[in-house]
Design a protein around this motif. Structure first.
Motif, PDB file in Angstrom:
ATOM      1  N   VAL A  13       8.331  -2.538 -10.492  1.00 54.27           N
ATOM      2  CA  VAL A  13       9.420  -1.871 -11.209  1.00 54.27           C
ATOM      3  C   VAL A  13       8.884  -0.740 -12.077  1.00 54.27           C
ATOM      4  N   THR A  14       7.743  -0.944 -12.706  1.00 55.97           N
ATOM      5  CA  THR A  14       7.204   0.053 -13.628  1.00 55.97           C
ATOM      6  C   THR A  14       6.322   1.100 -12.959  1.00 55.97           C
ATOM      7  N   SER A  15       6.070   0.959 -11.673  1.00 61.96           N
ATOM      8  CA  SER A  15       5.218   1.920 -10.969  1.00 61.96           C
ATOM      9  C   SER A  15       5.981   3.216 -10.691  1.00 61.96           C
ATOM     10  N   GLU A  16       5.478   4.313 -11.207  1.00 61.90           N
ATOM     11  CA  GLU A  16       6.103   5.619 -10.977  1.00 61.90           C
ATOM     12  C   GLU A  16       5.852   6.131  -9.558  1.00 61.90           C
ATOM     13  N   GLU A  17       4.877   5.538  -8.866  1.00 56.60           N
ATOM     14  CA  GLU A  17       4.518   6.003  -7.527  1.00 56.60           C
ATOM     15  C   GLU A  17       5.420   5.435  -6.434  1.00 56.60           C
ATOM     16  N   LEU A  18       6.154   4.385  -6.734  1.00 60.78           N
ATOM     17  CA  LEU A  18       7.059   3.802  -5.749  1.00 60.78           C
ATOM     18  C   LEU A  18       8.401   4.514  -5.788  1.00 60.78           C
ATOM     19  N   PRO A  19       9.075   4.610  -4.651  1.00 62.66           N
ATOM     20  CA  PRO A  19      10.396   5.257  -4.643  1.00 62.66           C
ATOM     21  C   PRO A  19      11.423   4.434  -5.418  1.00 62.66           C
ATOM     22  N   LYS A  20      12.421   5.112  -5.917  1.00 65.63           N
ATOM     23  CA  LYS A  20      13.433   4.455  -6.744  1.00 65.63           C
ATOM     24  C   LYS A  20      14.172   3.365  -5.989  1.00 65.63           C
ATOM     25  N   SER A  21      14.403   3.550  -4.703  1.00 68.16           N
ATOM     26  CA  SER A  21      15.130   2.542  -3.923  1.00 68.16           C
ATOM     27  C   SER A  21      14.348   1.232  -3.848  1.00 68.16           C
ATOM     28  N   LEU A  22      13.038   1.318  -3.692  1.00 71.31           N
ATOM     29  CA  LEU A  22      12.219   0.109  -3.634  1.00 71.31           C
ATOM     30  C   LEU A  22      12.108  -0.532  -5.018  1.00 71.31           C
ATOM     31  N   ARG A  23      11.987   0.279  -6.045  1.00 68.06           N
ATOM     32  CA  ARG A  23      11.939  -0.249  -7.404  1.00 68.06           C
ATOM     33  C   ARG A  23      13.245  -0.966  -7.747  1.00 68.06           C
TER      34      ARG A  23
END
Length: 128
Positions: free
Chosen positions: A86-96
């Motif tokens: 959730v806190t990873s900025e590198e993951l896309p918003k849809s996956l977060r």
């Protein structure tokens, strides 16, 4: 089934698509596999995406058995793993967003598998 876990070395999440034989950082897996449209994303990414959706649906309505298997017995997902995603900025918003939903269903909205509306706090009996 794809396995995910927290990598202790860099405190990130890693994913395995071959039953824990090899591990890839989740950010790199998603970067190489995901596209904005589902029809151009790789089948591996879509499988992971649908697997996370399935985990969420198995835990809906405080389903104690699903929560117990996914989060406690088999430990397919942990609080730390969900939080890091959730806190990873590198993951896309849809996956977060999927990981936020999983956090809610697995760790926050849990109970004793009874419908909240069937546990009244205040009752009034009327005689007609």
């Amino acid at each position: 089934m794809f396995l995910t876990e927290v990598n202790g070395q860099n405190n990130g999440v890693v994913v395995s698509t071959d039953n824990a034989k090899s591990w890839v950082p989740l950010e790199k897996f998603v970067e190489s596999a995901m596209d904005e449209r589902d029809d151009t994303s790789t089948p591996e990414y879509l499988f992971l995406d649908r697997q996370l959706e399935l985990f969420g649906k198995l835990c809906l309505a405080r389903c104690d058995y699903g929560i117990d298997v996914i989060a406690k017995k088999k430990k397919y997902l942990t609080w730390t793993e969900c939080f890091l995603c959730v806190t990873s900025e590198e993951l896309p918003k849809s996956l977060r967003a999927k990981y936020v939903s999983l956090m809610i269903h697995l760790f926050i909205d849990v109970g004793d598998n009874r419908c909240p509306s069937l546990q009244p706090k205040l009752l009034f009996f009327f005689n007609f």
